[in-house]
Design a protein around this motif. Structure first.
Motif, PDB file in Angstrom:
ATOM      1  N   TYR A  60       0.820  -1.212   0.000  1.00 52.39           N
ATOM      2  CA  TYR A  60       0.000   0.000   0.000  1.00 52.39           C
ATOM      3  C   TYR A  60       0.854   1.262   0.000  1.00 52.39           C
ATOM      4  O   TYR A  60       1.929   1.303   0.609  1.00 52.39           O
ATOM      5  CB  TYR A  60      -0.911   0.019   1.234  1.00 52.39           C
ATOM      6  CG  TYR A  60      -1.854  -1.155   1.283  1.00 52.39           C
ATOM      7  CD1 TYR A  60      -2.820  -1.328   0.296  1.00 52.39           C
ATOM      8  CD2 TYR A  60      -1.777  -2.084   2.305  1.00 52.39           C
ATOM      9  CE1 TYR A  60      -3.690  -2.401   0.336  1.00 52.39           C
ATOM     10  CE2 TYR A  60      -2.643  -3.166   2.355  1.00 52.39           C
ATOM     11  CZ  TYR A  60      -3.596  -3.319   1.361  1.00 52.39           C
ATOM     12  OH  TYR A  60      -4.461  -4.392   1.403  1.00 52.39           O
ATOM     13  N   THR A  62       1.945   4.834   1.236  1.00 45.52           N
ATOM     14  CA  THR A  62       2.050   5.226   2.638  1.00 45.52           C
ATOM     15  C   THR A  62       2.615   6.639   2.773  1.00 45.52           C
ATOM     16  O   THR A  62       3.497   7.027   2.014  1.00 45.52           O
ATOM     17  CB  THR A  62       2.988   4.236   3.380  1.00 45.52           C
ATOM     18  OG1 THR A  62       2.476   2.920   3.238  1.00 45.52           O
ATOM     19  CG2 THR A  62       3.105   4.559   4.839  1.00 45.52           C
ATOM     20  N   ASN A  79      -1.684   4.666   5.662  1.00 40.66           N
ATOM     21  CA  ASN A  79      -1.625   4.126   4.310  1.00 40.66           C
ATOM     22  C   ASN A  79      -2.883   4.470   3.525  1.00 40.66           C
ATOM     23  O   ASN A  79      -3.817   5.082   4.058  1.00 40.66           O
ATOM     24  CB  ASN A  79      -1.346   2.613   4.317  1.00 40.66           C
ATOM     25  CG  ASN A  79      -2.481   1.786   4.851  1.00 40.66           C
ATOM     26  OD1 ASN A  79      -3.624   2.231   5.005  1.00 40.66           O
ATOM     27  ND2 ASN A  79      -2.189   0.533   5.155  1.00 40.66           N
ATOM     28  N   LEU A 119       1.976  -0.635   7.674  1.00 40.68           N
ATOM     29  CA  LEU A 119       1.254   0.198   6.718  1.00 40.68           C
ATOM     30  C   LEU A 119       1.394  -0.311   5.282  1.00 40.68           C
ATOM     31  O   LEU A 119       0.460  -0.200   4.491  1.00 40.68           O
ATOM     32  CB  LEU A 119       1.725   1.645   6.811  1.00 40.68           C
ATOM     33  CG  LEU A 119       1.402   2.353   8.120  1.00 40.68           C
ATOM     34  CD1 LEU A 119       1.914   3.775   8.087  1.00 40.68           C
ATOM     35  CD2 LEU A 119      -0.082   2.321   8.429  1.00 40.68           C
ATOM     36  N   GLU A 120       2.536  -0.862   4.950  1.00 40.63           N
ATOM     37  CA  GLU A 120       2.722  -1.380   3.594  1.00 40.63           C
ATOM     38  C   GLU A 120       1.988  -2.693   3.372  1.00 40.63           C
ATOM     39  O   GLU A 120       1.567  -2.988   2.262  1.00 40.63           O
ATOM     40  CB  GLU A 120       4.211  -1.571   3.295  1.00 40.63           C
ATOM     41  CG  GLU A 120       4.929  -0.283   3.012  1.00 40.63           C
ATOM     42  CD  GLU A 120       6.363  -0.499   2.584  1.00 40.63           C
ATOM     43  OE1 GLU A 120       6.692  -1.594   2.065  1.00 40.63           O
ATOM     44  OE2 GLU A 120       7.173   0.425   2.757  1.00 40.63           O
TER      45      GLU A 120
END
Length: 135
Positions: A60, A62, A79, A119-120
């Motif tokens: 994702y 971010t 994100n 977040l990724e």
């Protein structure tokens, strides 16, 4: 110590609002602790924060916020799915201060890398909890 507040959608008119502060980090750590004045060209810790936008080929997009003081680059982020993290410090919380996020003595993910990693890879809090436990 750090503090954080989140105002949910129901109370904010359509969006989630968050706010945090850095209680101890608002000084030049070495000179602040020794009560020495700043010299020209010196800055207080976190007075020059940075914002980094990451667009990985996998995972994702971010936005991360932080600063390089204390080699602690990112303390907040969100994100593209809306998952948000913030790092807080509370030495009076349950457990040892600075303990791994898994709660055990050892964890496979250093806390400095945990926020960006989650977040990724994660879209929800449920996914983030699972990712922490898997590492």
């Amino acid at each position: 110590f750090c503090s954080f507040v989140a105002l949910p959608i129901e109370k904010s008119g359509g969006g989630v609002f968050t706010s945090r502060n850095f209680d101890i980090f608002a000084l030049n750590l070495w000179k602040g602790f020794l009560d020495l004045p700043l010299e020209e060209g010196e800055y207080n810790c976190w007075s020059r924060s940075l914002v980094l936008e990451k667009r990985p080929t996998e995972g994702y997009k971010t936005i991360l916020v932080g600063g390089m003081e204390m080699l602690n680059p990112y303390v907040d982020g969100m994100n593209e799915k809306g998952l948000y993290f913030t790092q807080l410090s509370d030495p009076f919380a349950i457990g040892k201060e600075g303990s791994p996020p898994s709660g055990a003595e050892m964890s496979g993910v250093p806390y400095l890398a945990l926020g960006p990693l989650l977040l990724e890879k994660c879209a929800t809090v449920k996914e983030a909890k699972k990712e922490i436990l898997m590492n």
